[in-house]
Design an enzyme around this catalytic site. Structure first.
Site, PDB file in Angstrom:
ATOM      1  N   HIS B 153      -1.127  27.183  30.290  1.00  0.00           N
ATOM      2  CA  HIS B 153      -0.514  26.803  31.564  1.00  0.00           C
ATOM      3  C   HIS B 153       0.921  26.348  31.265  1.00  0.00           C
ATOM      4  O   HIS B 153       1.189  25.846  30.180  1.00  0.00           O
ATOM      5  CB  HIS B 153      -1.347  25.651  32.143  1.00  0.00           C
ATOM      6  N   ASP B 230      -5.544  20.693  26.113  1.00  0.00           N
ATOM      7  CA  ASP B 230      -5.367  20.619  27.560  1.00  0.00           C
ATOM      8  C   ASP B 230      -6.746  20.861  28.188  1.00  0.00           C
ATOM      9  O   ASP B 230      -7.217  21.993  28.256  1.00  0.00           O
ATOM     10  CB  ASP B 230      -4.352  21.681  27.997  1.00  0.00           C
ATOM     11  N   GLN B 233      -9.088  22.228  32.857  1.00  0.00           N
ATOM     12  CA  GLN B 233     -10.093  23.113  33.459  1.00  0.00           C
ATOM     13  C   GLN B 233     -11.479  22.904  32.849  1.00  0.00           C
ATOM     14  O   GLN B 233     -12.428  23.605  33.210  1.00  0.00           O
ATOM     15  CB  GLN B 233      -9.688  24.581  33.276  1.00  0.00           C
ATOM     16  N   LYS B 256      -9.089  17.571  39.405  1.00  0.00           N
ATOM     17  CA  LYS B 256      -9.902  18.764  39.140  1.00  0.00           C
ATOM     18  C   LYS B 256     -11.327  18.371  38.741  1.00  0.00           C
ATOM     19  O   LYS B 256     -12.145  19.214  38.379  1.00  0.00           O
ATOM     20  CB  LYS B 256      -9.252  19.612  38.040  1.00  0.00           C
ATOM     21  N   CYS B 394       0.671  29.533  37.332  1.00  0.00           N
ATOM     22  CA  CYS B 394       1.461  28.738  36.367  1.00  0.00           C
ATOM     23  C   CYS B 394       1.231  29.231  34.950  1.00  0.00           C
ATOM     24  O   CYS B 394       1.143  28.448  33.998  1.00  0.00           O
ATOM     25  CB  CYS B 394       1.138  27.244  36.474  1.00  0.00           C
TER      26      CYS B 394
END
Lengths: 154, 442
Positions: B153, B230, B233, B256, B394
């Site tokens: 991302h 990261d 998600q 999220k 993104c």
């Protein structure tokens, strides 16, 4: 038919599909004396508009690029609409086109005659898509005034 | 349907508890929705869009919030609001207790060794920027290398580019296969003694690929590099155990994870955080201030300058409690079954091309429909009440890798079921009808 269904049909009329499938004046122009790039990086829409201007009249207009159906059809119909028109008239058409997409609707009888471009009136109901329909026109404007930076509408 | 039920029987323990609020009785429950049926906990899902049932499939962008989260934030402002830390009045102490309790909730959720390793941020993006500014500017020298992947991302690309501009470090990118899997041989080749940091996504937001973080971390540590993950998600969709992963930093967002926007987490190893300089100055992050010399608080306060998003941490803790009560493994099993179902349903549509077909995938379906631009598709699906995302997600370098301007993306959450997938499929057929590109099924 629900409101959104009729809005969707107003947006995606057969004329738009036709010009998306078979864009008119879709080629580079080696003898162009004006050209400009348009790019909406968030959408990915990208095009170049070419003009040949003789005695302040748009003698020829073409474009290349890629984008959604609305932006491709808009560029295609734009080149048809401005060919043979005085430059000042093409610029006025841009002004009226923009107003048709963003201003509150008025009685159609009072508005300027937009000809085939009237098919884009339905875009007004989809504010997120106005930038798709206007990219080609902003690029045309930059080509006419000789702007160096690419046009963008997002 | 046999394969789905089999998958569910294997993955779902019999003892799995039903959610706190009993779901409304639904007719003819199918296997997937019978396993987990929590839509009634999410008030917004009852709201029609364009007069149609909302099929919310934009969970990769943000998830909807259960009543428990909405109530927790409102209750905080009604009953507990005050500024935290140093308050001598009761409400301030009470708010501080709730704020620090939320830190403990996050710690347990990701199995962090210590609560003071949890730094509250505005989100994943700020958590990554914190590491780039604080750790990166203090540690990196010209010629040092940062290794990322093609499927990051922008928030796990741009902070490192800024850091490289500042320090003279060099950004290296691990390529991916056409299926969207990391090229592990290339990873090994690019990982050298010059590599100081490996910054990788846990699950690709645009492709759904699950990255083998634990294995990559072991390789990175072998050359002395540290690893930032990261997890934006990942946290809502599979069990995340930072000790099992072995990584050094883990970043994620509350919104999220069924929590509020504007709150996120950076987990970092205590010894790394202890050595890192502050990155934002202000109240709350100091020990003593004088015009001659200021000393700084220990982590995590050192990295939490100014009044934080207190209500956000309360909402995030409520979201974690909600997810934990249902069971993250149960959520993962439900979403996996739905992913299998949705992948088959989309693949059966003539003219569709799935982007991202890794063997190990989370509930993200990126796709192109022949002759229909993703933005046109998004508009037409919206008119059917189907909310998806269209564009570059993104991840512009990833789109460039596939030679496409963008994709349409449906991303799943625990409240989705076959009804949402059926609405998606029907809306895609409607778009093809409108464009005149529908072909009979093979």
């Amino acid at each position: 038919m629900s409101n959104i269904d009729s809005n969707l049909r107003e947006l995606y009329q057969e004329v738009i599909f036709d010009h998306n499938r078979k864009p008119r004046n879709f080629h580079p122009m080696p003898d162009a004396d004006h050209h400009a790039d348009g790019h909406n990086p968030l959408c990915g829409d990208q095009l170049t508009v070419y003009l040949r201007i003789e005695n302040d009249v748009v003698a020829d207009a073409s474009f290349v690029g890629h984008g959604c159906a609305i932006s491709t059809a808009s560029a295609s119909l734009m080149t048809e609409a401005i060919k043979g028109k005085p430059v000042a008239e093409a610029e006025a058409l841009f002004h009226n086109f923009h107003a048709m997409l963003t201003d509150a609707p008025t009685d159609s009888e009072d508005g300027p005659d937009m000809g085939k471009l009237a098919v884009f009136a339905g875009v007004r109901e989809f504010p997120a898509r106005v930038k798709c329909a206007t990219l080609a026109w902003h690029t045309l404007h930059n080509a006419i005034i000789g702007a160096k930076a690419p046009a963008r509408t997002e | 349907m046999n394969t789905l039920s089999d998958a569910l029987r294997q993955n779902v323990p019999n003892s799995a508890q039903t959610p706190a609020r009993a779901p409304a009785p639904a007719p003819a429950l199918t296997p997937i929705s019978a396993t987990l049926n929590v839509a009634a906990d999410f008030p917004i899902l009852a709201r029609p869009v364009h007069g149609r049932r909302l099929a919310y499939l934009d969970n990769g962008a943000t998830t909807q919030k259960p009543e428990a989260v909405i109530d927790a934030e409102a209750r905080f402002y009604r009953e507990s609001n005050a500024n935290i830390h140093r308050g001598v009045h009761w409400l301030s102490q009470h708010a501080t207790d709730l704020y620090e309790a939320a830190r403990g909730t996050v710690q347990r959720f990701i199995n962090a060794p210590r609560a003071d390793e949890i730094v509250f941020t505005r989100g994943t993006t700020e958590a990554i920027n914190l590491v780039a500014y604080s750790w990166g500017r203090a540690e990196l020298r010209p010629g040092d290398e940062i290794l990322i992947t093609t499927m990051e991302h922008h928030s796990n690309i741009v902070p490192w580019q800024l850091l490289c501009d500042h320090t003279g470090a060099v950004l290296k990118v691990v390529p991916i296969s056409d299926a969207g899997e990391l090229d592990l041989a290339a990873f090994d080749a690019l990982l050298t003694l010059r590599t100081r940091l490996v910054a990788i996504t846990h699950i690709s937001n645009a492709l759904g690929t699950i990255i083998p973080v634990a294995a990559l971390t072991a390789s990175a540590h072998a050359v002395g590099a540290i690893v930032l993950v990261d997890g934006a998600q990942a946290v809502a969709h599979q069990k995340v155990d930072v000790q099992a992963l072995g990584c050094d930093f883990y970043a994620f967002s509350g919104h999220k994870l069924y929590g509020p926007t504007g709150i996120g987490v950076l987990w970092g190893r205590a010894e790394l955080l202890a050595a890192m300089p502050p990155w934002q100055g202000g109240g709350d992050m100091i020990r003593t201030v004088s015009f001659e010399r200021t000393t700084y608080a220990d982590a995590p306060q050192r990295f939490e300058a100014g009044t934080p998003n207190i209500a956000g941490t309360i909402g995030l803790a409520a979201a974690i409690d909600y997810v934990s009560a249902i069971g993250i493994e149960r959520i993962a099993a439900h979403e996996h079954a739905l992913l299998v179902h949705a992948t088959a349903a989309l693949a059966a549509i003539p003219g569709i091309r799935l982007i991202g077909t890794a063997a190990h995938k989370a509930g993200i379906l990126s796709f192109m429909v022949e002759s229909i631009h993703p933005h046109d598709l998004g508009t037409i699906l919206d008119a059917e009440g189907v909310a998806i995302r269209a564009g570059h997600h993104c991840a512009m370098p990833l789109m460039t890798r596939f030679g496409i301007p963008g994709t349409a993306r449906a991303s799943l959450a625990m409240y989705n079921d076959e009804t949402d997938i059926a609405a998606l499929v029907a809306a895609i057929y409607k778009a093809q009808d409108l464009f005149g590109t529908r072909r009979p099924a093979a």
